[in-house]
Design an enzyme around this catalytic site. Structure first.
Site, PDB file in Angstrom:
ATOM      1  N   ASP A 105     -52.869   2.776  -2.613  1.00 51.39           N
ATOM      2  CA  ASP A 105     -53.407   2.638  -1.269  1.00 51.39           C
ATOM      3  C   ASP A 105     -53.204   4.020  -0.629  1.00 51.39           C
ATOM      4  O   ASP A 105     -52.335   4.791  -1.064  1.00 51.39           O
ATOM      5  CB  ASP A 105     -52.623   1.557  -0.522  1.00 51.39           C
TER       6      ASP A 105
ATOM      7  N   ASP B 219     -53.517   4.958   3.284  1.00 54.50           N
ATOM      8  CA  ASP B 219     -52.821   4.960   4.579  1.00 54.50           C
ATOM      9  C   ASP B 219     -51.474   4.246   4.463  1.00 54.50           C
ATOM     10  O   ASP B 219     -51.430   3.049   4.185  1.00 54.50           O
ATOM     11  CB  ASP B 219     -53.671   4.233   5.639  1.00 54.50           C
TER      12      ASP B 219
HETATM   13  C1  G6P Z   1     -56.909   1.334   5.887  1.00 53.42           C
HETATM   14  C2  G6P Z   1     -55.940   1.180   7.029  1.00 53.42           C
HETATM   15  C3  G6P Z   1     -56.484   0.214   8.064  1.00 53.42           C
HETATM   16  C4  G6P Z   1     -57.886   0.619   8.494  1.00 53.42           C
HETATM   17  C5  G6P Z   1     -58.788   0.652   7.283  1.00 53.42           C
HETATM   18  C6  G6P Z   1     -60.192   1.119   7.629  1.00 53.42           C
HETATM   19  O1  G6P Z   1     -56.876   0.221   5.093  1.00 53.42           O
HETATM   20  O2  G6P Z   1     -54.686   0.698   6.574  1.00 53.42           O
HETATM   21  O3  G6P Z   1     -55.607   0.180   9.160  1.00 53.42           O
HETATM   22  O4  G6P Z   1     -58.394  -0.280   9.456  1.00 53.42           O
HETATM   23  O5  G6P Z   1     -58.255   1.568   6.332  1.00 53.42           O
HETATM   24  O6  G6P Z   1     -60.164   2.477   7.979  1.00 53.42           O
HETATM   25  P1  G6P Z   1     -61.383   3.312   8.504  1.00 53.42           P
HETATM   26  O7  G6P Z   1     -60.933   4.743   8.318  1.00 53.42           O
HETATM   27  O8  G6P Z   1     -62.573   2.978   7.635  1.00 53.42           O
HETATM   28  O9  G6P Z   1     -61.618   2.949   9.905  1.00 53.42           O
HETATM   29 MG    MG Z   2     -51.741   1.017   3.703  1.00 50.30          MG
END
Ligand code: G6P
Ligand code: MG
Length: 249
Positions: free
Chosen positions: A46, A48
């Site tokens: 993953d 983030d």
């Molecule tokens: C990751 C983060 C989420 C976020 C998602 C979409 O999974 O943990 O918190 O909402 O990505 O991110 P984006 O950059 O497409 O808005």
């Molecule tokens: Mg994460």
């Protein structure tokens, strides 16, 4: 080379890592170029909260939008957004909204949030990639493992670029190639497909409950890091990123 792992629900400690359970499966294991036995052929990360810490930027961007709409939003609600797609995140935030929005308004607000978020990402640089994370990734590559990103984010490639990791991973599965975000396993199954490996040959590293659930559903082993450790769901719990090196042999 394969070996059958015997089912056990017994928890035991090995190399300082807790194994909650051992999968009831026939695992394909292999030996790398140095003749070392490897439990996995690929690792899916993953992004983030695992490779880097963009949660604070997501929080600041959603907070700015929530304040504008008069919606209560705090760090606890922000934690529920981990691993969840942008539109699904907006729906969670709107649980505290006294009113209703049209589909177009939702699109516009999620785009507004993303513009704020992307401006914050401009400040990211290779100095936001910790030495521990980079050294561990390098070691895993050295050990012959294929590395992939499995992230719900549509900004994953931009973030990797900002971190100086452009072109580093063998495959990237992100918010742009999926229909359903975590806890659906799609993002990880696509990562396996891009790596040319089966789910059983891969280990997923996650900081979110939704991500662990996705990996379990997808049939991959899982390593939890950060808050995900408290779920007690994962195959391994990592105290620190480099503990990963103890899970693969
Ligand atoms: C990751 C983060 C989420 C976020 C998602 C979409 O999974 O943990 O918190 O909402 O990505 O991110 P984006 O950059 O497409 O808005
Ligand atoms: Mg994460």
């Amino acid at each position: 080379m394969s070996n059958r792992q015997i089912s056990t629900k017994q928890q035991h400690k090995q190399y300082g890592i807790f194994y909650h359970s051992v999968n009831l499966s026939i695992m394909t294991s292999s030996f790398n170029k140095k003749g070392l036995h490897m439990k996995y052929k690929g690792i899916i990360f993953d992004l983030d909260g695992v490779i880097c810490h963009t949660d604070k930027y997501h929080y600041l961007a959603w907070k700015q939008l929530a304040d504008k709409l008069g919606i209560y939003f705090d760090e606890k609600i922000n934690n529920r957004l981990r691993g969840v797609s942008r539109m699904d995140s907006l729906e969670i935030i709107l649980e505290n909204y006294n009113g209703s929005l049209t589909a177009t308004e939702k699109e516009n607000y999620s785009e507004e949030k993303n513009n704020i978020y992307k401006r914050l990402l401009e400040d990211m640089s290779p100095s936001d990639l910790s030495k521990e994370v980079k050294d561990t990734l390098d070691q895993l590559k050295e050990d012959g493992l294929k590395l992939a990103i499995g992230s719900s984010s549509k900004n994953a490639r931009y973030i990797l670029e900002q971190l100086g990791l452009e072109g580093y991973f063998d495959a990237i599965s992100d918010g742009n190639n999926i229909e359903k975000s975590k806890p659906d396993p799609e993002v990880f199954l696509k990562a396996c497909e891009y790596l040319g490996l089966s789910p059983k040959e891969c280990l997923v590293v996650e900081d979110a409950k939704s991500g662990l659930e996705a990996a379990i559903e997808g049939g991959m082993d899982q390593a939890a890091i950060g808050d995900a450790v408290y779920t007690q769901l994962a195959t391994y719990d990592l105290a620190t990123f480099s503990d990963l090196l103890k899970c693969i042999r």
